[in-house]
Design a protein around this motif. Structure first.
Motif, PDB file in Angstrom:
ATOM      1  N   ALA A  50      68.950 106.575  30.151  1.00  0.00           N
ATOM      2  CA  ALA A  50      69.769 105.602  30.859  1.00  0.00           C
ATOM      3  C   ALA A  50      69.563 104.234  30.214  1.00  0.00           C
ATOM      4  O   ALA A  50      68.433 103.859  29.907  1.00  0.00           O
ATOM      5  CB  ALA A  50      69.377 105.561  32.329  1.00  0.00           C
ATOM      6  N   PRO A  51      70.654 103.501  29.996  1.00  0.00           N
ATOM      7  CA  PRO A  51      70.495 102.188  29.376  1.00  0.00           C
ATOM      8  C   PRO A  51      69.802 101.212  30.326  1.00  0.00           C
ATOM      9  O   PRO A  51      69.968 101.275  31.536  1.00  0.00           O
ATOM     10  CB  PRO A  51      71.931 101.747  29.088  1.00  0.00           C
ATOM     11  CG  PRO A  51      72.769 102.515  30.045  1.00  0.00           C
ATOM     12  CD  PRO A  51      72.049 103.805  30.289  1.00  0.00           C
ATOM     13  N   ILE A  52      69.019 100.340  29.746  1.00  0.00           N
ATOM     14  CA  ILE A  52      68.369  99.290  30.527  1.00  0.00           C
ATOM     15  C   ILE A  52      69.220  98.046  30.379  1.00  0.00           C
ATOM     16  O   ILE A  52      69.421  97.546  29.266  1.00  0.00           O
ATOM     17  CB  ILE A  52      66.933  99.042  30.045  1.00  0.00           C
ATOM     18  CG1 ILE A  52      66.098 100.306  30.249  1.00  0.00           C
ATOM     19  CG2 ILE A  52      66.308  97.850  30.763  1.00  0.00           C
ATOM     20  CD1 ILE A  52      64.704 100.225  29.695  1.00  0.00           C
ATOM     21  N   VAL A  53      69.748  97.575  31.490  1.00  0.00           N
ATOM     22  CA  VAL A  53      70.608  96.399  31.488  1.00  0.00           C
ATOM     23  C   VAL A  53      69.829  95.239  32.084  1.00  0.00           C
ATOM     24  O   VAL A  53      69.322  95.332  33.207  1.00  0.00           O
ATOM     25  CB  VAL A  53      71.909  96.670  32.286  1.00  0.00           C
ATOM     26  CG1 VAL A  53      72.800  95.438  32.287  1.00  0.00           C
ATOM     27  CG2 VAL A  53      72.639  97.877  31.718  1.00  0.00           C
ATOM     28  N   GLU A  54      69.745  94.177  31.317  1.00  0.00           N
ATOM     29  CA  GLU A  54      68.989  93.010  31.768  1.00  0.00           C
ATOM     30  C   GLU A  54      69.580  92.490  33.076  1.00  0.00           C
ATOM     31  O   GLU A  54      70.795  92.368  33.235  1.00  0.00           O
ATOM     32  CB  GLU A  54      69.051  91.913  30.707  1.00  0.00           C
ATOM     33  CG  GLU A  54      68.062  90.799  30.946  1.00  0.00           C
ATOM     34  CD  GLU A  54      67.999  89.832  29.790  1.00  0.00           C
ATOM     35  OE1 GLU A  54      67.701  88.667  30.051  1.00  0.00           O
ATOM     36  OE2 GLU A  54      68.247  90.238  28.639  1.00  0.00           O
ATOM     37  N   GLY A  55      68.693  92.232  34.018  1.00  0.00           N
ATOM     38  CA  GLY A  55      69.118  91.709  35.308  1.00  0.00           C
ATOM     39  C   GLY A  55      69.294  92.774  36.381  1.00  0.00           C
ATOM     40  O   GLY A  55      69.390  92.451  37.557  1.00  0.00           O
ATOM     41  N   GLN A  56      69.377  94.035  35.990  1.00  0.00           N
ATOM     42  CA  GLN A  56      69.503  95.107  36.979  1.00  0.00           C
ATOM     43  C   GLN A  56      68.133  95.442  37.533  1.00  0.00           C
ATOM     44  O   GLN A  56      67.134  95.395  36.805  1.00  0.00           O
ATOM     45  CB  GLN A  56      70.110  96.363  36.372  1.00  0.00           C
ATOM     46  CG  GLN A  56      71.598  96.355  36.286  1.00  0.00           C
ATOM     47  CD  GLN A  56      72.124  97.749  35.939  1.00  0.00           C
ATOM     48  OE1 GLN A  56      71.429  98.549  35.316  1.00  0.00           O
ATOM     49  NE2 GLN A  56      73.344  98.026  36.320  1.00  0.00           N
ATOM     50  N   PRO A  57      68.077  95.801  38.814  1.00  0.00           N
ATOM     51  CA  PRO A  57      66.780  96.211  39.372  1.00  0.00           C
ATOM     52  C   PRO A  57      66.260  97.463  38.655  1.00  0.00           C
ATOM     53  O   PRO A  57      67.032  98.349  38.286  1.00  0.00           O
ATOM     54  CB  PRO A  57      67.100  96.535  40.831  1.00  0.00           C
ATOM     55  CG  PRO A  57      68.467  96.016  41.099  1.00  0.00           C
ATOM     56  CD  PRO A  57      69.151  95.848  39.791  1.00  0.00           C
ATOM     57  N   LEU A  58      64.964  97.511  38.453  1.00  0.00           N
ATOM     58  CA  LEU A  58      64.376  98.661  37.761  1.00  0.00           C
ATOM     59  C   LEU A  58      64.612  99.962  38.507  1.00  0.00           C
ATOM     60  O   LEU A  58      64.719 101.021  37.882  1.00  0.00           O
ATOM     61  CB  LEU A  58      62.877  98.436  37.551  1.00  0.00           C
ATOM     62  CG  LEU A  58      62.519  97.417  36.481  1.00  0.00           C
ATOM     63  CD1 LEU A  58      60.995  97.262  36.381  1.00  0.00           C
ATOM     64  CD2 LEU A  58      63.088  97.823  35.131  1.00  0.00           C
ATOM     65  N   ILE A  59      64.709  99.915  39.819  1.00  0.00           N
ATOM     66  CA  ILE A  59      64.927 101.151  40.592  1.00  0.00           C
ATOM     67  C   ILE A  59      66.250 101.808  40.194  1.00  0.00           C
ATOM     68  O   ILE A  59      66.361 103.031  40.183  1.00  0.00           O
ATOM     69  CB  ILE A  59      64.839 100.894  42.117  1.00  0.00           C
ATOM     70  CG1 ILE A  59      64.768 102.205  42.878  1.00  0.00           C
ATOM     71  CG2 ILE A  59      66.014 100.060  42.599  1.00  0.00           C
ATOM     72  CD1 ILE A  59      63.455 102.921  42.725  1.00  0.00           C
TER      73      ILE A  59
END
Length: 74
Positions: free
Chosen positions: A31-40
């Protein structure tokens, strides 16, 4: 040597295997990690990807088991 003889005999018997379904060759991306999105949310998407990969692995095993069963019945 026994294994080689068995493999040679099976090859000469002319067993034609069905093609492997295309989706069983697929690799599931992280899953991509998008800056600003909650880690959950990243963890939730990663779990969904893992579930898809596990489902595909299960289909692979079922496909292989079915082939073994059919070839063993000869």
């Amino acid at each position: 040597m026994q294994h080689a003889a068995t493999a040679k005999g099976q090859t000469q018997a002319g067993a034609v295997l069905p093609p492997l379904p295309d989706d069983l060759r697929k690799q599931e991306p992280h899953a991509p990690i998008v800056e600003g999105q909650p880690l959950i949310s990243v963890v939730a998407r990663e779990r969904q990807a893992l579930n898809r990969a596990n489902d595909r692995q299960k289909r692979t095993v079922e496909f292989y088991d079915d082939i073994q069963k059919r070839l063993g019945a000869r």
